[in-house]
Design an enzyme around this catalytic site. Structure first.
Site, PDB file in Angstrom:
ATOM      1  N   SER A 243       0.833  -1.197   0.000  1.00  0.00           N
ATOM      2  CA  SER A 243       0.000   0.000   0.000  1.00  0.00           C
ATOM      3  C   SER A 243       0.877   1.260   0.000  1.00  0.00           C
ATOM      4  CB  SER A 243      -0.946  -0.049   1.205  1.00  0.00           C
ATOM      5  OG  SER A 243      -1.962   0.910   1.107  1.00  0.00           O
ATOM      6  N   ASP A 361      -9.522  -6.525  -3.592  1.00  0.00           N
ATOM      7  CA  ASP A 361      -9.111  -5.267  -2.971  1.00  0.00           C
ATOM      8  C   ASP A 361     -10.072  -4.148  -3.354  1.00  0.00           C
ATOM      9  OD1 ASP A 361      -7.835  -3.120  -1.857  1.00  0.00           O
ATOM     10  OD2 ASP A 361      -5.882  -3.538  -2.727  1.00  0.00           O
ATOM     11  N   HIS A 389      -6.899  -6.534   0.021  1.00  0.00           N
ATOM     12  CA  HIS A 389      -5.839  -5.556   0.282  1.00  0.00           C
ATOM     13  C   HIS A 389      -4.772  -6.116   1.221  1.00  0.00           C
ATOM     14  CE1 HIS A 389      -4.228  -1.518   0.074  1.00  0.00           C
ATOM     15  NE2 HIS A 389      -4.144  -1.456   1.392  1.00  0.00           N
TER      16      HIS A 389
END
EC number: 3.-.-.-
Length: 424
Positions: A243, A361, A389
């Protein structure tokens, strides 16, 4: 429940966050963790695992002698930026040929073409200019470019085994997480003999949490990661980011191209310049965010995991996947300003990159990672159907296998003489 409500009321009145991350007084090794003071009063917790059995130096020298000339890749491309914001990337070498880019995993496919024409891609969409296809080819060639960047270098990409003493793996988490999200990866690769390093970002995990917003800008965090990298880096370093952590991997790969050997980007999004959103829930006052923290945690569970069962709730709790004070969360989100990290910045990277995307995600759409694969020079995109995610927590075995195969990957040596003749 009543206690929780009372705590939130007291927070709104006093401004003090219960169970907030406090300062770490030591800067020494404790319980297998290093506490490093990167700046006065700014202490980061770092998990540093050294291999129990150091690599055999004679075996390494023999491997180097046998494979010394292998894995040589000629990276050559022209990046042209036009005044209307459009971008044209021409891969002039043979870097992206399928016979050169292959992994042990048969599902991995090299992403990229010999010539790519791309419009400006920003966080708000493609409204910046007209489409390239709308312009006749003859007129398109006559346009005067704003900037032309030539990338022309050779990289030697080698197999990185756990027995190689010059290899270090760095794991960098994203917003709200901690180094605990990498537990399965740290255990797996340290048992294979790799040296691994995983820091807590400032304000996360057991690192100190300064009560000033400027401490959480991208540039401040990037300098922290630079200090960590310079402290532990060796000859061949592999960066693994998740991320927001992907942005710091990109920054380090751009700053230290000779030291960063490979990069893994897990659900990192598209190759766009960072800019905080003006209309975001994270712009609300900190006390309001704190009162909404149960809703935010539930929303993260829904968006970050493919399923929302007891197992996922346990992973969220034990992995510290979303456990940060409201002040730090707000400061982190508003501090994501990095205009340099645009498409051109990513297109200049010559390091091999593995993109990992969890199919479910809801934070990062698949087309963003596909866009990233188009821009990067040497890249593979792998989609994990069962993941979301937090794919490293949901599917640790799959992620570990995928990463390990990428670490071991070594491209075939190019025939540079034939390539140069062909270009002429």
């Amino acid at each position: 429940m009543l206690t929780s409500i009372a705590e939130r009321i007291m927070y709104c009145l006093t401004g003090k966050t219960p169970n907030s991350v406090g300062p770490v007084e030591t800067s020494e090794t404790s319980d297998g963790y290093d506490f490093l003071e990167v700046k006065p009063g700014r202490v980061l917790r770092v998990r540093h695992i050294l291999p129990s059995c150091p690599g055999d130096r004679e075996e390494e020298e023999l491997f180097e002698e046998k494979n010394g000339g292998q894995g040589l890749v000629h990276c050559k491309r022209r990046i042209t930026v036009y005044r209307n914001g459009q971008l044209v990337i021409e891969n002039l070498g043979a870097t992206l040929r399928s016979e050169i880019l292959h992994c042990r995993n048969g599902n991995l496919e090299p992403a990229g073409t010999l010539e790519v024409e791309l419009s400006d891609f920003t966080s708000t969409g493609n409204e910046g200019g007209g489409k390239e296809s709308d312009v006749p080819p003859g007129k398109r060639r006559k346009r005067k470019p704003k900037k032309v960047i030539m990338v022309d270098c050779q990289r030697q990409v080698k197999c990185c085994k756990g027995t190689h003493s010059d290899v270090v793996l760095f794991f960098i988490h994203g917003v709200g997480g901690s180094l605990d999200i990498w537990k399965e990866q740290l255990d797996f690769f340290s048992k294979l003999g790799y040296e691994v390093v995983a820091p807590d970002l400032v304000g996360h995990g057991a690192s100190t949490a300064p009560q000033i917003g400027a401490a959480y800008t991208f540039y401040a965090l990037a300098e922290d990661m630079r200090c960590i990298f310079k402290r532990y880096a060796k000859k061949r370093n592999i960066l693994v980011g998740h991320s927001y952590g992907v942005s710091f991997c990109t920054f380090l790969a751009h700053e230290y191209p000779d030291l960063v050997h490979k990069v893994v980007m897990i659900n990192g999004g598209g190759p766009t310049a960072l800019e905080p959103s003006l209309c975001s829930i994270f712009n609300m006052p900190t006390c309001v965010l704190h009162c909404l923290s149960p809703c935010l945690a539930w929303s993260f569970l829904k968006a970050g995991f493919a399923r929302q069962g007891a197992k996922e709730k346990q992973l969220l709790r034990e992995g510290n996947a979303f456990n940060v004070s409201s002040f730090v969360l707000r400061a982190m989100m508003s501090g994501q300003y990095w205009p340099e990290g645009d498409e051109v910045y990513h297109a200049e990277l010559t390091v091999p990159i593995l993109l990992v995307h969890g199919m479910h995600d809801k934070f990062v759409p698949l087309d963003e990672d596909q866009r990233m694969a188009e821009i990067l020079l040497i890249t593979f995109l792998k989609i994990i159907e069962e993941g979301s995610h937090m794919v490293m927590l949901e599917c640790p075995e799959t992620v570990n296998t995928l990463l390990h195969e990428f670490f071991l990957w070594q491209p075939e040596t190019q025939n540079t003489t034939a390539e140069d003749t062909g270009n002429e």
